[in-house]
Design a protein around this motif. Sequence first.
Motif, short mmCIF file in Angstrom:
data_model
loop_
_atom_site.label_atom_id
_atom_site.label_comp_id
_atom_site.label_asym_id
_atom_site.label_seq_id
_atom_site.Cartn_x
_atom_site.Cartn_y
_atom_site.Cartn_z
N GLU A 142 18.41 3.52 8.85
CA GLU A 142 16.69 4.15 8.75
C GLU A 142 16.22 4.52 7.72
OE1 GLU A 142 14.97 2.66 10.92
OE2 GLU A 142 15.98 1.78 11.97
N LEU A 143 17.16 6.21 7.73
CA LEU A 143 16.59 6.57 6.10
C LEU A 143 17.05 5.51 4.98
CD1 LEU A 143 18.64 10.15 6.42
CD2 LEU A 143 16.18 9.56 6.83
N GLN A 144 18.19 4.81 5.01
CA GLN A 144 17.93 4.13 3.75
C GLN A 144 17.06 2.89 3.74
OE1 GLN A 144 20.44 4.20 1.21
NE2 GLN A 144 19.38 2.09 -0.21
N ARG A 145 16.91 2.25 4.67
CA ARG A 145 15.90 1.42 4.70
C ARG A 145 14.04 2.28 4.14
NH1 ARG A 145 16.99 -0.84 10.69
NH2 ARG A 145 18.29 -2.73 10.05
N LEU A 146 14.08 3.42 4.28
CA LEU A 146 12.99 4.12 4.25
C LEU A 146 13.22 4.48 2.41
CD1 LEU A 146 12.25 7.11 7.04
CD2 LEU A 146 11.24 4.60 6.09
N SER A 147 14.16 4.62 2.00
CA SER A 147 14.70 4.92 1.05
C SER A 147 14.48 3.88 -0.25
CB SER A 147 15.87 4.92 0.64
OG SER A 147 16.15 5.27 -0.82
N ASP A 148 14.75 2.63 0.66
CA ASP A 148 14.63 1.26 -0.10
C ASP A 148 12.95 1.17 -0.07
OD1 ASP A 148 17.49 1.45 -0.71
OD2 ASP A 148 17.53 -0.17 1.23
N LEU A 149 12.37 1.22 0.70
CA LEU A 149 10.76 0.61 0.97
C LEU A 149 10.07 1.13 0.20
CD1 LEU A 149 8.91 -0.42 2.45
CD2 LEU A 149 8.72 1.38 4.23
N GLY A 150 10.62 2.92 0.12
CA GLY A 150 9.67 3.71 -0.91
C GLY A 150 9.60 3.72 -2.32
N GLU A 151 10.81 2.95 -3.12
CA GLU A 151 11.25 2.91 -4.26
C GLU A 151 11.07 1.06 -4.50
OE1 GLU A 151 14.97 1.64 -7.40
OE2 GLU A 151 15.64 2.77 -5.30
N MET A 152 10.54 0.76 -3.48
CA MET A 152 9.84 -0.42 -3.83
C MET A 152 8.67 -0.49 -3.78
SD MET A 152 9.81 -4.36 -1.42
CE MET A 152 8.57 -3.07 -0.04
N THR A 153 8.03 0.52 -3.12
CA THR A 153 7.05 0.41 -2.84
C THR A 153 6.16 1.31 -4.48
OG1 THR A 153 6.20 1.15 -0.77
CG2 THR A 153 4.59 2.55 -1.98
N ALA A 154 7.25 2.33 -4.69
CA ALA A 154 6.42 3.00 -6.18
C ALA A 154 6.71 1.67 -7.59
CB ALA A 154 7.59 3.97 -6.62
N ARG A 155 7.70 0.91 -7.52
CA ARG A 155 7.42 -0.37 -8.35
C ARG A 155 6.53 -0.85 -8.34
NH1 ARG A 155 9.88 -0.02 -12.80
NH2 ARG A 155 11.51 0.95 -12.09
N MET A 156 5.92 -1.15 -7.03
CA MET A 156 4.86 -1.80 -6.96
C MET A 156 3.62 -1.65 -7.29
SD MET A 156 5.02 -3.73 -3.42
CE MET A 156 3.67 -5.27 -3.41
N ALA A 157 3.66 0.04 -7.39
CA ALA A 157 2.23 0.97 -7.62
C ALA A 157 2.51 1.00 -9.07
CB ALA A 157 2.29 2.24 -6.93
N HIS A 158 3.97 1.42 -9.76
CA HIS A 158 3.94 1.13 -11.14
C HIS A 158 3.22 -0.24 -11.87
CE1 HIS A 158 5.37 4.83 -11.97
NE2 HIS A 158 6.11 4.81 -11.02
N GLU A 159 3.36 -1.54 -11.11
CA GLU A 159 3.64 -2.99 -11.47
C GLU A 159 2.11 -3.31 -11.31
OE1 GLU A 159 5.49 -4.51 -13.22
OE2 GLU A 159 7.29 -3.87 -12.87
N ILE A 160 1.22 -2.25 -10.43
CA ILE A 160 -0.35 -2.45 -10.27
C ILE A 160 -0.91 -2.06 -11.56
CG2 ILE A 160 -1.67 -2.06 -8.51
CD1 ILE A 160 -0.02 -2.91 -6.18
N ARG A 161 -0.42 -0.07 -11.61
CA ARG A 161 -0.85 0.29 -12.24
C ARG A 161 -1.35 -0.50 -13.83
NH1 ARG A 161 -0.18 6.79 -12.59
NH2 ARG A 161 -1.57 7.83 -13.44
N ASN A 162 -0.16 -0.47 -14.49
CA ASN A 162 -0.03 -0.92 -15.35
C ASN A 162 -1.90 -2.04 -15.53
OD1 ASN A 162 1.22 0.21 -16.32
ND2 ASN A 162 3.16 -1.11 -16.00
N PRO A 163 -1.89 -3.37 -14.88
CA PRO A 163 -3.18 -4.58 -15.18
C PRO A 163 -4.46 -3.87 -15.25
CG PRO A 163 -1.48 -4.73 -13.88
CD PRO A 163 -0.77 -3.85 -14.21
N LEU A 164 -4.38 -2.45 -13.53
CA LEU A 164 -5.60 -2.13 -13.43
C LEU A 164 -6.02 -1.16 -14.62
CD1 LEU A 164 -7.15 -1.06 -10.76
CD2 LEU A 164 -6.17 0.36 -10.42
N VAL A 165 -5.05 -0.20 -15.64
CA VAL A 165 -6.11 0.22 -16.28
C VAL A 165 -6.48 -0.30 -17.11
CG1 VAL A 165 -4.71 1.86 -18.21
CG2 VAL A 165 -4.05 2.00 -15.89
N SER A 166 -6.03 -1.87 -17.45
CA SER A 166 -6.43 -2.64 -18.51
C SER A 166 -7.74 -2.65 -18.12
CB SER A 166 -5.84 -3.83 -19.06
OG SER A 166 -4.09 -3.66 -19.56
N ILE A 167 -7.80 -3.39 -16.58
CA ILE A 167 -9.30 -3.78 -15.71
C ILE A 167 -9.89 -2.57 -15.64
CG2 ILE A 167 -10.46 -4.14 -13.68
CD1 ILE A 167 -7.58 -5.76 -12.97
#
Length: 222
Positions: free
Chosen positions: A92-117
Motif C-alpha cells: 500500500e505504501l508503494q502504491r501511495l508512493s507511486d501515486l504521489g510521484e505520478m501526481t507530482a509529475r502530472m502537476a509539473h507537466e500541467i504547470r508549465n503550459p499553465l504558466v504560459s496560458i
Amino acid sequence: SSCEMVSENLGVDYFALVPILSRGGPVGVLVADNAITGRPIDSADLEMLRLFAGHAGTAIEKARLYTRLVEEKTELERVHTELRNNQQTIIELQRLSDLGEMTARMAHEIRNPLVSIGGFSRRLLAESGLDDPRRRQLQIIVNEVGRLETILTEVLDFARPLTPRIARADLNGLVRETLESIAPEREGLGIALALELDDTIGDVSVDSCLFRIALINVVRNA
C-alpha cells in the motif's frame, strides 16, 4: 538399587521411590506406599513400577514437547500474520508512493503550459481597453489560472521530494522556452530581460520539467 536403599533406610519393605526419567533428565518421582495393606513390595513390583515410571516419563516428555510445538505453532502463525500485514502495508505504501510521484509529475507537466496560458492571458488583459467586450472573459481566465497555479503549488509542496528523471536536453533551448513562457508576466511588470547564452554548451543531463520550475522560481524571485 535406589529403591531398595530407600526401603532399607526406612526399615520397611512396603515403601519405594522410583524416579520418572525422560531423555532430558528426571521429571518426577513415583511413590509406592503399602502402609495400609502392609504388603511387601518385592522385585517384581519394583520392576513394574520402573516400567510404569518409564512410560510416564515418555508421556510427560511427549506432553511437554506437544505443548512446546503448539506454542511454537502459535508464535509462527502470529509472525506469519504480522509479516503478511507488513507486506500488505508495504504494498500500500508503494502504491501511495507511486501515486504521489505520478501526481507530482502530472502537476509539473500541467504547470508549465499553465504558466504560459497565464502569462499570455495577463498580457491580453493588460492590452485590452476598459470597453473591450473580451475583458471580462480575460479577467476570468486570469483568475482561474491563478487559482489553478495555487492548487498545483500545494500539490507539489505535498508531493515533494520528487525523483528526478534525467535525460539529455538542449540547455539553451530550455532557457529560451522557459523565459518565453513567462515573458507576458515579466513585461506586464515593466521588467526588461537581457539574455546571454553560451552556444557551446550544447546538450546536458537534466530533468527538463524540474529545471523549468527552478528557473521560473529564480526569475520570479528576482
